[in-house]
Design an enzyme around this catalytic site. Sequence first.
Site, PDB file in Angstrom:
ATOM      1  N   CYS A 164       0.818  -1.210   0.000  1.00 43.68           N
ATOM      2  CA  CYS A 164       0.000   0.000   0.000  1.00 43.68           C
ATOM      3  C   CYS A 164       0.853   1.261   0.000  1.00 43.68           C
ATOM      4  O   CYS A 164       1.100   1.858   1.054  1.00 43.68           O
ATOM      5  CB  CYS A 164      -0.968   0.032   1.182  1.00 43.68           C
ATOM      6  SG  CYS A 164      -2.152   1.377   1.014  1.00 43.68           S
TER       7      CYS A 164
ATOM      8  N   CYS B 277      -5.929   2.281  -3.810  1.00 44.69           N
ATOM      9  CA  CYS B 277      -5.329   2.850  -2.606  1.00 44.69           C
ATOM     10  C   CYS B 277      -6.261   3.952  -2.100  1.00 44.69           C
ATOM     11  O   CYS B 277      -6.216   5.073  -2.605  1.00 44.69           O
ATOM     12  CB  CYS B 277      -3.943   3.410  -2.931  1.00 44.69           C
ATOM     13  SG  CYS B 277      -2.951   3.698  -1.467  1.00 44.69           S
TER      14      CYS B 277
END
Length: 413
Positions: free
Chosen positions: A167, A347
């Site tokens: 991430c 994201c």
Amino acid sequence: MNTKQQMDEFDVLIAGGGAAGIGLAASLKWRDPSLKIAIIEPSEDHYYQPSWTLVGGGAFNVKNSKRKTKDIIPPGVVWIKDKVTGFNPEANEVMIQHGSPVKYQFLAVTTGLKTKWDSIPGLVEAIGKNGVTSNYSYDYSPYTWELVKQMKSGKAIFTQPPMPIKCPGAPQKAMYLSCYEWEKQGNLKNIEVELNNAGAALFGVADFVPPLMEYVKKYNATLNFNCNLVSIDGPNKKAIFAVKDADGNVTQVEKTFDMLHVVPPQGPQDCLIGSPIANADGWVEVDQFSLQHTRYPNIFGLGDCCSSPNSKTAAAARKQVVVVAENLLATRSKQPMPLKYDGYGSCPLTVERGKIVLAEFGFGGKLMPTFPWLINPLKATKLAWILKKDVLPWLYWNAMLKGREWLARPFEN
């Protein structure tokens, strides 16, 4: 598991029981319940890691991110509770720490990546105290929130190591949520905020940089690029950064802090480095579209461990699960592989408590919004926050890990 089972050959062996591994096992069982499948995974606990950003921002209970592995292994799938130590693709075997090699017809490698806490001198000794924390951990993300609540003035430093990391937006998400709370409490004006990023850009997909910069300016945060954390002195609250200038010269700079949010460097698991199924960098060498191994057609790779140049997120794994399930079964039946992975990753960039910029993109930074008519992908919205905080955790536990694939197929075949 007993010795007899271990001597048997599995139709599909899955090396790794994280999001990609459990999701793939459930997906395959849903498509063909007769398949003999095993998962090799040493951990007793399984975590929904995307929630830890919210834990660090005081918006999620960390206990809700953890389940017992035994409770989420799909029915009919054998759990080999052991650690993968190596691969022998010529013999169709995976080596494990405490037993004979496990044989397979088809192998899916889903070992994830390794979080290298010990690669920054002083980090292991300092973290969880001394104002040093990280949202990349079940144990320490609650400490982030403690520090944020306590801090009234001083210097807060947030770090981002070189790519690849899980991430890529998480380091700055920690900063935004902290700043939001400090602003709400009236303390932000007394706190000096820095994001020290080893890379050269705020975010890898340029379209999302302008909406993020609005919040960087709003919170009066300083961005330092080509600035990598290399060591920590916790008791004295000092951090050393390697700073690279425009000519490539590197100098070491010492900075003092009151709060230091660290994202540890990350890389391939030890069992992959130098293995015959990995590339030179230690990632499972796959075709980025089919996710089939480039040299061993009965091996597939997915999730954070594979060489595909996508963003390493749970959302990417969710799409990859469907591609691998269908392509593996087609290969097994000697049919053409039907699906192509499009590089999708997501994201949700948490810029304040209650608003998110929902970054969804594929190979080459192509924008791939799932709900463009509902959520503006280039604006911070409340709907995206609800999706991140409430919908996605439910989908993870009740859909992805159970073979239910709502909106999980690639956009284009």
